[in-house]
Design an enzyme around this catalytic site. Structure first.
Site, PDB file in Angstrom:
ATOM      1  CE1 TYR A 142     134.443  56.673  87.136  1.00  0.00           C
ATOM      2  CE2 TYR A 142     132.490  56.105  88.373  1.00  0.00           C
ATOM      3  CZ  TYR A 142     133.843  56.306  88.323  1.00  0.00           C
ATOM      4  OH  TYR A 142     134.579  56.132  89.449  1.00  0.00           O
ATOM      5  CE  LYS A 191     149.343  60.597  81.352  1.00  0.00           C
ATOM      6  NZ  LYS A 191     150.549  60.793  82.190  1.00  0.00           N
ATOM      7  CG  ASP A 223     151.364  61.734  85.483  1.00  0.00           C
ATOM      8  OD1 ASP A 223     150.887  62.863  85.254  1.00  0.00           O
ATOM      9  OD2 ASP A 223     152.259  61.229  84.769  1.00  0.00           O
ATOM     10  CG  ASP A 247     136.267  57.256  91.856  1.00  0.00           C
ATOM     11  OD1 ASP A 247     135.680  57.481  92.932  1.00  0.00           O
ATOM     12  OD2 ASP A 247     136.620  56.121  91.499  1.00  0.00           O
ATOM     13  CG  ASP A 251     138.552  57.535  97.529  1.00  0.00           C
ATOM     14  OD1 ASP A 251     137.499  58.201  97.481  1.00  0.00           O
ATOM     15  OD2 ASP A 251     138.580  56.304  97.746  1.00  0.00           O
TER      16      ASP A 251
HETATM   17  C1  IPM Z   1     132.297  57.603  94.668  1.00  0.00           C
HETATM   18  C2  IPM Z   1     132.257  56.116  94.545  1.00  0.00           C
HETATM   19  C3  IPM Z   1     131.436  55.779  93.340  1.00  0.00           C
HETATM   20  C4  IPM Z   1     132.145  56.371  92.139  1.00  0.00           C
HETATM   21  C5  IPM Z   1     131.154  54.289  93.140  1.00  0.00           C
HETATM   22  C6  IPM Z   1     130.460  53.702  94.343  1.00  0.00           C
HETATM   23  C7  IPM Z   1     130.392  54.033  91.874  1.00  0.00           C
HETATM   24  O1  IPM Z   1     133.542  55.592  94.482  1.00  0.00           O
HETATM   25  O2  IPM Z   1     131.228  58.213  94.844  1.00  0.00           O
HETATM   26  O3  IPM Z   1     133.384  58.161  94.568  1.00  0.00           O
HETATM   27  O4  IPM Z   1     133.098  55.789  91.633  1.00  0.00           O
HETATM   28  O5  IPM Z   1     131.720  57.442  91.709  1.00  0.00           O
HETATM   29 MG    MG Z   2     135.082  57.026  94.776  1.00  0.00          MG
END
Ligand code: IPM
Ligand code: MG
Length: 356
Positions: A142, A191, A223, A247, A251
């Site tokens: 990032y 990884k 993975d 990230d 999710d």
């Molecule tokens: C999160 C989001 C952010 C990230 C984006 C919006 C840049 O997906 O906070 O997880 O990837 O960190």
């Molecule tokens: Mg995210």
């Protein structure tokens, strides 16, 4: 106590959910005799529209001078065509970096009253889901250099992923300390069979682990971790990983609880100032319709009370209020279940305030 909170309402459903969270904070202030001062800090697409950039200097200053930051969500299709350096997301990344917020904590906990929303097989869900993803937040790919250029008659894009030992060490400490207060297990995800950054990650985490002999450390390839999270999430307690893997996995982790709209997160560095937000996005498709679930943001505000302001009792009060409203059968659309009562964003906020 007097506390100044920088407020980033953001885009899409951001303003609606933040509005309800501030209402809850006001109720807490009244009941516990605190004073919360809110300072608006425009960021994201709305800031691009108004100021031409996703994070105006004035907003950054406001955040740097506040005791903490509360954020709704940023981004949306309207700003997809912005050049990459000026996208709403850039504002968020710049803010994380400027505030030195290197640790992002995202709990993946299944609420007992919402077990029916869990998308996993019932026998898997029955073993329970209660772990936290500790994500490194201001390093890795990032924050490496990014470039796109013509080479040999075609476009070539490059993103650099780098990690230094100290970047790994500081977030590893957070994970081990957290595990001590939980079930005493850290799963470090990398990884290392392919990436140098991951080999350094693994080695450094192992060194840090020596200071925590009471905590069990396991390593897992990313993975495999993605697969294990759906196969048997009950094996995880604290999962620590680098920025990009975190990230993605956070999710996934939130979705298996069945209630991504309910999950708050904290981003912290040194000291007590943090940034608190729900983990879901700006949901432009339902923005402005009073349909969003404000609970993730309200629980983010509770996390702020607990971790930045040392107000444990106040935080408990907010979390208990949320539990009570869920127990009473009220649901927003994203977590609606059979026999429950559907309410909008404002009504959900009001019901929770009423409990405080
Ligand atoms: C999160 C989001 C952010 C990230 C984006 C919006 C840049 O997906 O906070 O997880 O990837 O960190
Ligand atoms: Mg995210």
């Amino acid at each position: 106590m007097n506390k100044t909170i920088a407020v980033i309402r953001g885009d899409g459903i951001g303003p609606e959910i933040v509005g309800e969270a501030l209402g809850v904070l006001d109720a807490v202030a009244a009941r516990f005799h605190h004073s919360f001062i809110y300072r608006e800090a425009p960021m994201g697409g709305c800031a691009i529209d108004e100021f031409g950039v996703p994070l105006p200097d004035s907003s950054l200053e406001t955040c740097l001078h506040a005791d903490s930051v509360l954020l709704g969500a940023v981004g949306g299709p309207k700003w997809d065509s912005q050049p990459s350096a000026n996208r709403p997301e850039r504002g968020l990344l710049k803010l994380r970096e400027a505030m030195g917020l290197y640790t992002n904590v995202r709990p993946a906990r299944m609420f007992a009253d919402l077990a029916s929303s869990c998308p996993l097989r019932a026998d898997i869900a029955a073993r329970g889901i209660d772990f936290v993803v500790v994500r490194e937040l201001i390093g890795g790919v990032y924050f490496g250099s990014h470039s796109t250029a013509e080479e040999n008659g075609e476009q070539k894009a490059v993103d650099i992923m780098s990690y230094t030992e100290h970047e790994i060490r500081r977030v590893a400490h957070v994970a081990f300390q957290m595990a001590r207060k939980r079930r005493g297990r850290v799963t470090s995800v990398d990884k290392a069979n392919v990436l140098d950054t991951s080999r350094l990650w693994r080695k450094t985490v192992e060194e840090v682990a020596k200071e925590y002999p009471d905590v069990e450390l396991l390593h897992m390839y990313v993975d495999n971790a993605a697969m294990q999270i759906v196969r048997d999430p009950s094996q995880f307690d604290v999962l620590v990983t680098e920025n990009l893997f975190g990230d993605i996995l956070s999710d996934e982790a939130s979705q298996i609880t069945g209630s991504i709209g309910m999950i708050p997160s904290s981003s912290m560095g040194e000291g007590t100032r943090g940034m608190y937000e729900p983990i879901h996005g700006s949901a432009p498709d339902i923005a402005g319709q009073d349909k969003a679930n404000p609970i993730g943001t309200i629980l983010a505000a509770a996390m702020m009370l607990r971790y930045s302001f040392d107000m444990a009792q106040e935080a408990d009060t907010v979390e208990n209020a949320v539990d009570a409203v869920l127990k009473a059968g009220y649901r927003c659309g994203d977590i609606m279940g059979e026999g429950c009562r559907l309410v909008g964003c404002r009504e959900m906020g009001r019901l929770i305030r009423e409990q405080i």
